[in-house]
Design a protein around this motif. Structure first.
Motif, PDB file in Angstrom:
ATOM      1  N   THR A 190      73.611 -76.906  40.048  1.00 40.95           N
ATOM      2  CA  THR A 190      74.205 -75.596  39.787  1.00 40.95           C
ATOM      3  C   THR A 190      75.589 -75.571  40.405  1.00 40.95           C
ATOM      4  N   GLY A 191      76.614 -75.775  39.561  1.00 41.10           N
ATOM      5  CA  GLY A 191      77.984 -75.795  40.094  1.00 41.10           C
ATOM      6  C   GLY A 191      78.144 -76.911  41.107  1.00 41.10           C
ATOM      7  N   PRO A 192      78.663 -76.604  42.321  1.00 42.16           N
ATOM      8  CA  PRO A 192      78.896 -77.632  43.337  1.00 42.16           C
ATOM      9  C   PRO A 192      77.683 -77.877  44.225  1.00 42.16           C
TER      10      PRO A 192
ATOM     11  N   ASP B  28      73.831 -77.641  34.471  1.00 40.73           N
ATOM     12  CA  ASP B  28      74.936 -77.162  33.646  1.00 40.73           C
ATOM     13  C   ASP B  28      75.080 -77.920  32.334  1.00 40.73           C
TER      14      ASP B  28
ATOM     15  N   SER C 155      81.699 -81.019  37.022  1.00 40.06           N
ATOM     16  CA  SER C 155      81.022 -79.853  37.551  1.00 40.06           C
ATOM     17  C   SER C 155      81.532 -78.605  36.845  1.00 40.06           C
ATOM     18  N   ARG C 156      80.844 -77.492  37.055  1.00 43.86           N
ATOM     19  CA  ARG C 156      81.266 -76.253  36.416  1.00 43.86           C
ATOM     20  C   ARG C 156      82.661 -75.850  36.880  1.00 43.86           C
ATOM     21  N   ALA C 157      82.932 -75.985  38.192  1.00 41.62           N
ATOM     22  CA  ALA C 157      84.250 -75.611  38.712  1.00 41.62           C
ATOM     23  C   ALA C 157      85.342 -76.494  38.115  1.00 41.62           C
TER      24      ALA C 157
ATOM     25  N   GLU D 134      85.916 -75.462  34.461  1.00 39.59           N
ATOM     26  CA  GLU D 134      86.677 -74.211  34.362  1.00 39.59           C
ATOM     27  C   GLU D 134      88.146 -74.442  34.654  1.00 39.59           C
TER      28      GLU D 134
END
Length: 427
Positions: free
Chosen positions: A14-16, A64, A157-159, A162
């Motif tokens: 989940t993300g980082p 993700d 990753s999600r970050a 983005e």
């Protein structure tokens, strides 16, 4: 060991952050540190589990990017379960991300062994031949170990995703000049700062041809907080030269005499004269239109640092010439109320101004390190009334002195990138 007989470990990403489940069923939480990829952390942890068990383990990841499975050998070699097409060493993943070479394809196939080597792909028929030309990928994730992990479904990753999406937005080029007005009727709320930061983000990622225009009758300070160019000129010097700059024979470099180039942040500044009274540097509607023609001739993006006189001809014409409004405010009641009143007035002015107000970007800046709760309260008050509300964390580099993007904290830079991406969405 075959995939069917390999024992399994699991990771939920989940993300980082991630939860890693060991062979014994114990859940271990992990968090990526600054500059670290959580997926690399997971692969390394699975390799350690394989070494401890002295046998290969199957790593199953969820999160993700869906579900993915890879086989991790006790010596650190990894390959995808479905196709068995890629074997690399975990150490190679880290080395590749640092610019070092990974093992050759021959070494990788040797590591697979004859029984597990992937079968050669059949030749494509002439009707279905794939192109040898691949689309260029300017993303940093297209290189090194991160690319290998991405091909295995383990990144970015999600970050990271983005950030890459925001960078793509602000680096694109539109047909025709685009402009945004930074507005708030109260002084000292961050209009100059916002103008400079937006110009810097777009110029750094999109390659220059960005103008920050101090459209201010009353002692505009954009020139005070940005670099001085070769010539000590202002908008009052540009106006009489406009016809020459708009002539068919004008050279593109001719504009350099009237603007001040920012060497590191790559944008240009058109200054007002802060030493003159407003009565000596008022610009009428027709004069503004002439200046705008020059700006559109030489620049692809224009950001207006507006004055506080919302009745001035140049202020009103600036709004009429803009694709996007950016409304800065501090985390305090007075500047926030001023911003809200301005948006209300624009909604009553005409249909286009109402559309601009409804699609505005409100930027709430923390002027002190102890005001995050106040900033969130102000931001919450604007949500639902404009297109987007974004926050800028406290950063001492923004309070005074020269405005330079590269001296900001990384979190502040990322916040301005998000603001710029929101602005680009309105272009």
């Amino acid at each position: 060991m075959s995939v069917d007989t390999a024992r399994r470990v699991y990771a939920t990403v989940t993300g980082p952050t991630a939860i890693f489940t060991t062979l014994e069923g114990v859940d271990e939480p992990f968090s990526a540190t600054a500059g670290e990829d959580i997926r690399q952390v997971i692969v390394q942890r699975a390799a350690a589990e394989a070494r401890h068990a002295a046998s290969a383990v199957e790593l199953v990841t969820f999160g993700d990017h869906g579900e993915h499975r890879i086989l991790v050998d006790s010596d650190g070699g990894i390959r995808r379960v479905k196709s068995a097409e890629l074997v690399i060493d975990v150490r190679g993943v880290i080395e590749a991300s640092e610019g070092k070479e990974v093992g050759t394809q021959a070494q990788e196939q040797e590591a697979l062994g004859p029984s597990e080597a992937p079968a050669p792909e059949p030749l494509a028929s002439p009707a279905t031949r794939r192109s040898f030309i691949e689309e260029a990928d300017a993303s940093a994730l297209g290189r090194g170990g991160r690319a290998l992990l991405a091909r295995m479904g383990l990144g970015p990753s999600r970050a990271q995703a983005e950030r890459l999406a925001a960078e793509r937005l602000v680096s694109q080029h539109w047909a025709g000049c685009r402009s945004a007005a930074v507005v708030n009727g109260k002084g000292g709320v961050g209009k100059t700062m916002t103008t400079a930061m937006l110009a810097a983000v777009f110029a750094r990622h999109g390659g220059g041809n960005v103008l920050a225009w101090d459209n201010n009758d009353t002692r505009g300070t954009l020139g005070w907080r940005t670099e001085q160019g070769l010539y000590d000129t202002t908008v009052r010097d540009l106006l009489p030269a406009a016809s020459q700059l708009l002539a068919p024979t004008a050279e593109i470099s001719g504009i350099a005499r009237f603007v001040h180039h920012q060497r590191v942040d790559r944008y240009d500044v058109l200054r007002s004269n802060p030493e003159l009274l407003a009565t000596h540097q008022r610009i009428a509607r027709t004069e503004f239109d002439t200046l705008m023609s020059v700006a559109a001739r030489y620049y692809r993006l224009v950001f207006f640092d507006s004055g506080n006189d919302e009745s001035a001809e140049r202020w009103l014409r600036m709004v009429d010439s803009s694709y996007q409004l950016v409304v800065p405010t501090l985390a305090a009641p007075e500047p926030a109320e001023s911003a809200a009143l301005l948006l209300d007035a624009l909604r009553e002015r005409d249909e286009r101004s109402r559309d601009l107000a409804d699609s505005a970007i409100v930027v709430v800046t923390e002027s002190e390190p102890s005001r995050p709760a106040a900033a969130e309260s102000i931001a919450d008050g604007f949500r639902g009334t404009v297109r987007e509300v974004l926050r800028i964390p406290f950063d001492p580099a923004l309070k005074s002195g020269p405005l330079r993007f590269d001296v900001l904290r990384r979190t502040t830079q990322d916040a301005w990138l998000r603001v710029a991406a929101a602005v680009a969405s309105g272009f």
